[in-house]
Scaffold this motif. Structure first.
Motif, mmCIF file in Angstrom:
data_model
loop_
_atom_site.group_PDB
_atom_site.id
_atom_site.type_symbol
_atom_site.label_atom_id
_atom_site.label_comp_id
_atom_site.label_asym_id
_atom_site.label_seq_id
_atom_site.Cartn_x
_atom_site.Cartn_y
_atom_site.Cartn_z
ATOM 1 N N ILE A 83 0.819 -1.212 0.000
ATOM 2 C CA ILE A 83 0.000 0.000 0.000
ATOM 3 C C ILE A 83 0.850 1.259 0.000
ATOM 4 C CG2 ILE A 83 -2.013 -1.065 1.077
ATOM 5 C CD1 ILE A 83 -1.005 0.029 3.766
ATOM 6 N N GLY A 84 2.161 1.105 -0.190
ATOM 7 C CA GLY A 84 3.093 2.229 -0.086
ATOM 8 C C GLY A 84 2.857 3.338 -1.097
ATOM 9 N N ASN A 85 2.314 3.006 -2.250
ATOM 10 C CA ASN A 85 2.095 4.017 -3.284
ATOM 11 C C ASN A 85 0.612 4.333 -3.451
ATOM 12 O OD1 ASN A 85 4.458 2.133 -4.119
ATOM 13 N ND2 ASN A 85 4.935 4.132 -4.968
ATOM 14 N N SER A 86 -0.171 4.044 -2.446
ATOM 15 C CA SER A 86 -1.612 4.268 -2.498
ATOM 16 C C SER A 86 -2.211 3.542 -3.699
ATOM 17 C CB SER A 86 -1.896 5.767 -2.524
ATOM 18 O OG SER A 86 -3.267 6.021 -2.379
ATOM 19 N N TYR A 87 -3.137 4.166 -4.388
ATOM 20 C CA TYR A 87 -3.812 3.507 -5.507
ATOM 21 C C TYR A 87 -2.859 3.221 -6.661
ATOM 22 C CZ TYR A 87 -7.937 5.390 -3.172
ATOM 23 O OH TYR A 87 -8.889 5.703 -2.263
ATOM 24 N N TYR A 88 -1.862 4.077 -6.808
ATOM 25 C CA TYR A 88 -0.971 4.033 -7.961
ATOM 26 C C TYR A 88 -0.206 2.710 -8.068
ATOM 27 C CZ TYR A 88 3.258 5.176 -10.614
ATOM 28 O OH TYR A 88 4.299 5.165 -11.487
ATOM 29 N N GLY A 89 0.412 2.285 -6.991
ATOM 30 C CA GLY A 89 1.246 1.086 -7.058
ATOM 31 C C GLY A 89 0.735 -0.076 -6.245
ATOM 32 N N LEU A 90 -0.502 0.001 -5.777
ATOM 33 C CA LEU A 90 -1.059 -1.062 -4.955
ATOM 34 C C LEU A 90 -0.952 -2.398 -5.685
ATOM 35 C CD1 LEU A 90 -4.178 -0.930 -2.818
ATOM 36 C CD2 LEU A 90 -3.990 -2.760 -4.450
ATOM 37 N N HIS A 91 -0.389 -3.396 -5.002
ATOM 38 C CA HIS A 91 -0.387 -4.733 -5.573
ATOM 39 C C HIS A 91 -0.573 -5.761 -4.474
ATOM 40 C CE1 HIS A 91 4.051 -4.423 -4.800
ATOM 41 N NE2 HIS A 91 3.874 -5.665 -4.418
ATOM 42 N N VAL A 92 -0.956 -6.958 -4.903
ATOM 43 C CA VAL A 92 -1.288 -8.044 -3.991
ATOM 44 C C VAL A 92 -0.491 -9.273 -4.395
ATOM 45 C CG1 VAL A 92 -3.146 -9.554 -3.178
ATOM 46 C CG2 VAL A 92 -3.625 -7.152 -3.686
ATOM 47 N N ILE A 93 0.023 -9.971 -3.393
ATOM 48 C CA ILE A 93 0.618 -11.280 -3.613
ATOM 49 C C ILE A 93 -0.186 -12.241 -2.754
ATOM 50 C CG2 ILE A 93 2.667 -12.716 -3.417
ATOM 51 C CD1 ILE A 93 4.316 -10.089 -3.554
ATOM 52 N N ALA A 94 -0.924 -13.133 -3.411
ATOM 53 C CA ALA A 94 -1.770 -14.088 -2.691
ATOM 54 C C ALA A 94 -1.939 -15.347 -3.540
ATOM 55 C CB ALA A 94 -3.139 -13.484 -2.399
ATOM 56 N N ASP A 95 -1.989 -16.470 -2.893
ATOM 57 C CA ASP A 95 -2.173 -17.747 -3.582
ATOM 58 C C ASP A 95 -1.122 -17.951 -4.677
ATOM 59 O OD1 ASP A 95 -4.423 -18.139 -1.993
ATOM 60 O OD2 ASP A 95 -5.767 -17.273 -3.491
ATOM 61 N N GLY A 96 0.092 -17.451 -4.442
ATOM 62 C CA GLY A 96 1.169 -17.608 -5.406
ATOM 63 C C GLY A 96 1.063 -16.733 -6.639
ATOM 64 N N ILE A 97 0.142 -15.783 -6.627
ATOM 65 C CA ILE A 97 -0.083 -14.908 -7.771
ATOM 66 C C ILE A 97 0.138 -13.461 -7.342
ATOM 67 C CG2 ILE A 97 -1.793 -14.104 -9.448
ATOM 68 C CD1 ILE A 97 -3.235 -16.797 -9.006
ATOM 69 N N LYS A 98 0.812 -12.682 -8.176
ATOM 70 C CA LYS A 98 0.968 -11.249 -7.922
ATOM 71 C C LYS A 98 0.145 -10.505 -8.965
ATOM 72 C CE LYS A 98 4.276 -7.471 -7.798
ATOM 73 N NZ LYS A 98 5.657 -7.057 -8.000
ATOM 74 N N PHE A 99 -0.651 -9.560 -8.512
ATOM 75 C CA PHE A 99 -1.406 -8.735 -9.450
ATOM 76 C C PHE A 99 -1.475 -7.313 -8.933
ATOM 77 C CE2 PHE A 99 -4.452 -10.855 -6.697
ATOM 78 C CZ PHE A 99 -5.263 -9.833 -6.265
ATOM 79 N N GLY A 100 -1.754 -6.413 -9.845
ATOM 80 C CA GLY A 100 -1.789 -4.992 -9.515
ATOM 81 C C GLY A 100 -0.506 -4.350 -9.981
ATOM 82 N N ASP A 101 0.194 -3.691 -9.069
ATOM 83 C CA ASP A 101 1.450 -3.009 -9.339
ATOM 84 C C ASP A 101 1.223 -1.754 -10.171
ATOM 85 O OD1 ASP A 101 4.103 -2.638 -8.826
ATOM 86 O OD2 ASP A 101 4.748 -4.516 -9.712
ATOM 87 N N VAL A 102 2.276 -1.135 -10.599
ATOM 88 C CA VAL A 102 2.183 0.111 -11.353
ATOM 89 C C VAL A 102 1.878 -0.209 -12.813
ATOM 90 C CG1 VAL A 102 3.408 2.174 -12.093
ATOM 91 C CG2 VAL A 102 3.822 1.231 -9.819
ATOM 92 N N THR A 103 0.819 0.358 -13.294
ATOM 93 C CA THR A 103 0.456 0.218 -14.702
ATOM 94 C C THR A 103 0.122 1.608 -15.243
ATOM 95 O OG1 THR A 103 -1.908 -0.078 -14.261
ATOM 96 C CG2 THR A 103 -0.553 -2.074 -14.294
#
Length: 95
Positions: free
Chosen positions: A38-58
């Motif tokens: 959550i360090g970059n608020s909405y901009y860089g929010l990403h999740v690592i769960a169930d062995g999958i990473k999604f979100g990040d900066v786009t």
């Protein structure tokens, strides 16, 4: 991104704030190991769960981060759970 993963995380944050640890930039579920950046608020929010990473900066998140529904819901849920946990801790410490 799997909608079911986000739904599980949202349910866990709303029902089991005690199961999460909240740092300055991350929220981590102790049992499952799911981590939300959550360090970059909405901009860089990403999740690592169930062995999958999604979100990040786009490109989309840089322009429309607060308007992307799953990012908004997840960040608001993390903030609310952290606040509830803090309030509960303060109430217990005072009692």
């Amino acid at each position: 991104m799997k909608r079911s993963t986000v739904d599980k995380i949202l349910a866990s944050l709303s029902g089991d704030a005690e199961g999460w640890s909240f740092g300055r930039y991350t929220a981590t579920h102790r049992k499952s190991g799911a981590e939300i950046w959550i360090g970059n608020s909405y901009y860089g929010l990403h999740v690592i769960a169930d062995g999958i990473k999604f979100g990040d900066v786009t490109f989309a998140s840089s322009l429309f981060g607060p308007f992307i529904p799953w990012r908004r819901k997840l960040l608001n849920a993390v903030r609310a759970a952290a606040l509830r946990r803090t309030e509960n801790g303060l109430v217990r410490a005072a009692a």
